[in-house]
Every structure is written in C-alpha cells, then in structure tokens.
Design an enzyme around this catalytic site. Structure first.
Site, PDB file in Angstrom:
ATOM      1  N   PHE A   1      -1.722  16.592   3.560  1.00  0.00           N
ATOM      2  CA  PHE A   1      -1.894  15.787   2.408  1.00  0.00           C
ATOM      3  C   PHE A   1       0.003  15.695   1.852  1.00  0.00           C
ATOM      4  CE2 PHE A   1      -3.492  15.118  -1.487  1.00  0.00           C
ATOM      5  CZ  PHE A   1      -4.313  13.875  -1.293  1.00  0.00           C
TER       6      PHE A   1
ATOM      7  N   GLU B   1       0.996  -1.306  -0.638  1.00  0.00           N
ATOM      8  CA  GLU B   1      -0.287  -0.242   0.079  1.00  0.00           C
ATOM      9  C   GLU B   1       0.853   1.376   0.114  1.00  0.00           C
ATOM     10  OE1 GLU B   1      -2.972   1.448   0.076  1.00  0.00           O
ATOM     11  OE2 GLU B   1      -4.260  -0.286   0.949  1.00  0.00           O
ATOM     12  N   ASP B   2       0.675   2.448  -0.681  1.00  0.00           N
ATOM     13  CA  ASP B   2       0.818   3.640  -0.372  1.00  0.00           C
ATOM     14  C   ASP B   2       0.652   4.282   1.022  1.00  0.00           C
ATOM     15  OD1 ASP B   2      -1.731   4.399  -0.713  1.00  0.00           O
ATOM     16  OD2 ASP B   2      -1.397   5.275  -2.400  1.00  0.00           O
TER      17      ASP B   2
ATOM     18  N   ASP C   1      -4.755   6.180   5.120  1.00  0.00           N
ATOM     19  CA  ASP C   1      -5.651   6.996   6.066  1.00  0.00           C
ATOM     20  C   ASP C   1      -6.619   7.260   6.958  1.00  0.00           C
ATOM     21  OD1 ASP C   1      -5.924   9.596   5.686  1.00  0.00           O
ATOM     22  OD2 ASP C   1      -7.239   9.617   4.669  1.00  0.00           O
TER      23      ASP C   1
ATOM     24  N   ARG D   1       2.199  12.263  -9.317  1.00  0.00           N
ATOM     25  CA  ARG D   1       2.258  10.970  -8.793  1.00  0.00           C
ATOM     26  C   ARG D   1       3.858  10.551  -8.948  1.00  0.00           C
ATOM     27  NH1 ARG D   1      -1.516   7.486  -8.050  1.00  0.00           N
ATOM     28  NH2 ARG D   1      -3.639   7.823  -9.135  1.00  0.00           N
TER      29      ARG D   1
HETATM   30  P1  IMP Z   1      -8.482   5.708   3.704  1.00  0.00           P
HETATM   31  O1  IMP Z   1      -8.895   4.472   2.562  1.00  0.00           O
HETATM   32  O2  IMP Z   1      -8.668   6.886   3.535  1.00  0.00           O
HETATM   33  O3  IMP Z   1      -7.156   5.503   4.298  1.00  0.00           O
HETATM   34  O4  IMP Z   1      -7.181   5.984   1.841  1.00  0.00           O
HETATM   35  C1  IMP Z   1      -6.182   5.204   1.664  1.00  0.00           C
HETATM   36  C2  IMP Z   1      -5.949   6.494   0.296  1.00  0.00           C
HETATM   37  O5  IMP Z   1      -6.599   7.283   0.089  1.00  0.00           O
HETATM   38  C3  IMP Z   1      -4.561   5.580   0.044  1.00  0.00           C
HETATM   39  O6  IMP Z   1      -4.491   4.454  -0.824  1.00  0.00           O
HETATM   40  C4  IMP Z   1      -4.697   6.964  -0.833  1.00  0.00           C
HETATM   41  O7  IMP Z   1      -5.190   6.951  -2.638  1.00  0.00           O
HETATM   42  C5  IMP Z   1      -5.861   8.069  -0.818  1.00  0.00           C
HETATM   43  N1  IMP Z   1      -5.081   8.954   0.373  1.00  0.00           N
HETATM   44  C6  IMP Z   1      -4.979   9.167   0.879  1.00  0.00           C
HETATM   45  N2  IMP Z   1      -4.577  10.024   1.963  1.00  0.00           N
HETATM   46  C7  IMP Z   1      -3.755  10.769   1.437  1.00  0.00           C
HETATM   47  C8  IMP Z   1      -2.377  11.686   1.398  1.00  0.00           C
HETATM   48  O8  IMP Z   1      -1.913  12.330   1.233  1.00  0.00           O
HETATM   49  N3  IMP Z   1      -1.644  12.132  -0.097  1.00  0.00           N
HETATM   50  C9  IMP Z   1      -2.265  11.645  -1.707  1.00  0.00           C
HETATM   51  N4  IMP Z   1      -3.547  10.136  -1.032  1.00  0.00           N
HETATM   52  C10 IMP Z   1      -3.876  10.099   0.127  1.00  0.00           C
HETATM   53 MG    MG Z   2      -5.077   7.733  -4.259  1.00  0.00          MG
END
Ligand code: IMP
Ligand code: MG
Length: 172
Positions: A149, A96-97, A100, A162
């Site tokens: 962010f 995973e990147d 959040d 990206r």
């Molecule tokens: P979650 O489902 O809220 O955990 O979010 C996951 C996805 O939201 C990540 O895989 C990213 O694609 C996007 N995301 C969350 N925070 C960031 C950020 O700070 N920058 C860019 N993408 C983010």
């Molecule tokens: Mg994304």
C-alpha cells in the site's frame, strides 16, 4: 499504519520515468489531438507532471470515480465526468494513479466507451498486477510494484499523504 522513512520511489525517479512515458505518448499521439482525462483525485500530480513534458497538443478533462461505501466487493463505482471537449470520435488517454483490482478502471472504461471515442488508451503511474480482478491493462505503466500500500504524489490513505512529492509505503 506508519509511513516508511525512506521514499519507495523518489521524486527524481518519478520525474525521470514520467519523462520516458511522455516520449512514448508524444509518439503515439503525434498525428492527433487527444483528450487527456485525469482520474481525480489521485492522478492529478502525475497528470500535471506528464502534461508539462508532452509536446503534442491535447484537450483535457477530468473524471472521478468513487466506490460506493460498503460495496467494494461488488465494485460499484460512481462516476463524475467533466470534459469541455466531447469524447465522441476523439482519441482519449485516461490518466490513472494506480491499477489495483482494476475495478475502477473497468468502470471508467465502460463509461467512456459509451461516449464512442475513436480510441481509448490508459497510462497508469503504478500497477499492482498481482491484485487484479478485472482484466484491464494499461498501455503505459510507470512502475510495476508488488502488493504494497503506497501513498504520496497524489495517492492517499484516508485522504492523507497526497501532498508528498515522493511515493512511500504505508507499513502495518
Ligand atoms: P482498483 O479499483 O482496485 O483498481 O483501485 C483503484 C483505486 O484504489 C486507485 O485509483 C486508488 O485510488 C486506490 N488504491 C489502490 N491501491 C492503492 C495504494 O496502494 N495506495 C493508495 N491508493 C490505492
Ligand atoms: Mg483513492
């Protein structure tokens, strides 16, 4: 929104930390050939850097999660799964990147578990634990960050940034 002039995490620091993660992952999977599932699109640069540093053998696949538009609050996630290897009975590492709220990871975990892997572990380059809604945690985290962010090294804002080779903050 504007991009920070200085990197938040430099390309050198990313490389060094990913090397450490690779050492831990090599050790954890030394007795197996795991299936590495990269979460598109954001985790692609991280996965490429990580897999170059691994010494174990592994199979690969990709998985893509998109939040349905307008339903972010319910966390509905649409999943596209593409693995040449079957996941059933295999040790899986999800790459995973960023974690959040955890909703995406939670949906991916549920989807993968339905394929009956022998085990499922997660490595996330970044983690924002203060934002968590779903109780998911990564087995390996590159960097724990505050509620900022960030973009670059695969991560985007409306599909921009990206391709940066470091990570920057998007400032309001
Ligand atoms: P979650 O489902 O809220 O955990 O979010 C996951 C996805 O939201 C990540 O895989 C990213 O694609 C996007 N995301 C969350 N925070 C960031 C950020 O700070 N920058 C860019 N993408 C983010
Ligand atoms: Mg994304």
């Amino acid at each position: 929104m504007q991009l920070s002039k200085e990197p938040f995490i430099t390309a050198d620091d990313l490389g060094a930390r990913i090397r450490e993660l690779a050492t831990g992952i090599d050790a954890a999977f030394s007795q197996t050939t795991p299936v590495l599932l990269t979460v598109l699109k954001g985790a692609k640069p991280f996965a490429e850097s990580l897999t170059k540093k691994l010494t174990i053998t592994f199979d690969t696949g990709t998985i893509q999660a998109r939040s349905y538009e307008g339903t972010e609050s319910t966390g509905n996630v649409e999943i596209d799964f593409n693995s040449k290897a079957t996941v059933a009975g295999r040790h899986v590492l999800l790459i995973e990147d960023i974690l959040d709220t955890g909703r995406t990871a939670a949906a991916l975990i549920e989807h993968i578990q339905a394929h009956n892997p022998a085990s499922l572990k997660i490595v996330s380059l970044l983690d924002k634990p203060s934002r968590r809604i779903e109780a998911v945690n990564a087995d390996w985290v590159g960097f724990t960050i505050e509620d900022l962010f960030v973009v670059g090294f695969g991560m985007d804002y409306n599909q921009n940034f990206r391709d940066l080779d470091d990570i920057r903050i998007l400032e309001p």
